[in-house]
Design an enzyme around this catalytic site. Sequence first.
Site, mmCIF file in Angstrom:
data_model
loop_
_atom_site.group_PDB
_atom_site.id
_atom_site.type_symbol
_atom_site.label_atom_id
_atom_site.label_comp_id
_atom_site.label_asym_id
_atom_site.label_seq_id
_atom_site.Cartn_x
_atom_site.Cartn_y
_atom_site.Cartn_z
ATOM 1 N N TYR A 250 4.042 -3.177 2.904
ATOM 2 C CA TYR A 250 4.432 -3.223 4.287
ATOM 3 C C TYR A 250 6.012 -3.618 4.508
ATOM 4 C CZ TYR A 250 -0.416 -3.655 5.939
ATOM 5 O OH TYR A 250 -1.533 -3.757 6.456
ATOM 6 N N TYR B 278 -3.922 -1.028 -0.828
ATOM 7 C CA TYR B 278 -3.029 -2.094 -1.563
ATOM 8 C C TYR B 278 -3.838 -3.264 -2.159
ATOM 9 C CZ TYR B 278 -2.824 -4.545 2.996
ATOM 10 O OH TYR B 278 -3.356 -5.233 4.032
ATOM 11 N N ARG C 217 -7.341 -3.404 -0.545
ATOM 12 C CA ARG C 217 -7.691 -3.184 0.996
ATOM 13 C C ARG C 217 -7.739 -1.616 1.021
ATOM 14 N NH1 ARG C 217 -7.275 -5.458 5.477
ATOM 15 N NH2 ARG C 217 -9.340 -4.500 5.573
ATOM 16 N N HIS D 144 -5.914 1.230 5.892
ATOM 17 C CA HIS D 144 -6.213 1.049 7.261
ATOM 18 C C HIS D 144 -4.898 0.774 7.977
ATOM 19 C CE1 HIS D 144 -5.108 -2.594 4.987
ATOM 20 N NE2 HIS D 144 -4.676 -2.970 6.186
ATOM 21 N N HIS E 243 -3.555 -1.523 11.605
ATOM 22 C CA HIS E 243 -4.009 -2.601 12.256
ATOM 23 C C HIS E 243 -3.683 -2.164 13.744
ATOM 24 C CE1 HIS E 243 -4.300 -5.611 8.998
ATOM 25 N NE2 HIS E 243 -3.329 -4.941 8.280
HETATM 26 FE FE LIG Z 1 -3.160 -4.748 6.305
#
Ligand SMILES: [Fe+3]
Lengths: 242, 199
Positions: free
Chosen positions: A108, A147, A157, A160, A162
Site C-alpha cells: 500500500y 500480502y 490477506r 482484495h 476495499h
Molecule cells: Fe487491505
Amino acid sequence: MTDLGPLIPRNREAHPPAYDPAYKTTVSRSPNLPLLSMESGLSEETGPTFGHNKLGALDNNLILNWTKGAAPAVGERILMHGRVLDENGRAVPNTLIEIWQANAGGRYRHKKDGYLAPLDPNFGGCGRTITDENGGYQFLTVRPGAYPWPNRGNDWRPMHIHISVYGHSFGQRLITQMYFEGDPLINLCPIAATIKNRSQLDRLVAPLDMSASRPLDFLAYKFDIVLRGRRQTMFENKLEGM
Amino acid sequence: MVQKLDYLVETASQTAGPYVHIGLMPTYAGNAGYYDEEIATSPIADGAKGEVIEIVGSVFDGTGWALRDALLESWQPDAAGKFAGQEGADPAVTGHCRFAADADSGEFTLRTVKPGQVPARGGGFSAPHISLWICARGINIGLQTRIYFEDEDNSTDPLLARIEQRPRVDTLIAKKTADGKYRFDIRLQGEGETVFLDI
Ligand SMILES: [Fe+3]
C-alpha cells in the site's frame, strides 16, 4: 427518488460479529455491551451528497490517476464494475463509491505500510466515482497482490479491494471488501472468516466477467453492492421537514 | 409453499483495515494532492451560521490505549437544525466531516458549528447532537454513536431516554472544557463503554 419511510433495521446476522478472536485486533476493539436499537430518524435518513464537479476525469482510473495520466501502473489490468442496489432491489444512483487497494505486489502507498514488496512509482491505490442513473459504476485498476499481515503465525490477506459506499442516507454507510474468484487465500483468511454466513461471504467474491472484459486490454470482475433499504408504506407519518 | 419475498440482503461489512486513510483521507495517508479536491475535510465553510465549536477526544480500546488508526465521520444539521439538502438549510454547512486520530497522540479534533435540535419521529425534538461513524482495523462493522452536549437540555431526547442504565447516558455527552471547546472520548469496551447504536 422516493426516499421516504424509516430505514429497514439492519439484519446483524448478515454482518460479522464485532468480536472474533481469530482476528486478534477485534478482541480489544469490540464493544461488550449490546447496541442500542432504535427506529431511524432524520439523523440517519438524511446524508451527505457529492456532486460530479468534485471529481476529476481520472478519479476512477487507478492505472493512470496517480501519475495524472503520465504513465500506467504495473500489474494485471482489470475492470471492476457493478451496480449499487438497496434491499428493495432499487438502483441507488448518484452515490459516491471510493476504493483503495495494494499495488500488484501487495504493497500500500500508506506511510504505515512497511511490507518489503516495492511501491510502484506509477500507482497510488485509490479511486472514486459516482453511480449512474441505474446505480452502475466502474473502475479501471490493476489486480492487487496478496500480502502478509501480523495476526497469527502466517496470515495472508487474499487479493482484495476495499470499498466505501454512502447511499442516500448516513444510516446506509458501508465499508466492505471485494475478493476475486478462485483465490485460495479467501478460505484461509481470518478477516474473510469474520463473516459467519457462507453465502454472505460468497457475495463478496467477484466473478470473472468475460463479457465485460476487453480483448487485448483488460479482464473484468463484477461486484454488486446492496445497501439498506427503506420501508415503503402508505401508513407512514411523514417526518416534519422531509 | 408461500409466495416469495424478493428482498435483497445487505452486503456484508468488512473491516476498513489499517490503511483506510489511503482511500478516504489521502492527505493523512501521506498522499497529498492525489485528488484535485478531497471531500469532507470540513463540515462547515466560511460564513456558517451559529457557534463554531471544537470537539477533541480519543477512541480508547479495552486496554485503555488510544487508537492511532481510527477514522471517524460526522453528520449533523446546521445551527437551525436543517440538514444539507433540506429546504432552508445553511449553504455553508455540509454537515459531513472525516477526521482521524493523530498518528502520534491518538487525539482527534472536529471543528464545526453546534447543531440545532431536529424533529423526532413521532413528535417532539431530539436534543442537539452530531452522529458519528467510527471505523478502524479490528472494527468489523462501522460503529455508530452520537455526541450530545452537556450545556444543552438533553432531558427530553428520545434516544437518551431509551438508555436503561442512566450512568451510561454520560458516555454520549461532550464535556465543556472552555468557551466553544468540548471533550468527547469514546471507549470501545470495558469500564465506561460508550453506548453504540443500531439505528
Ligand atoms: Fe487491505
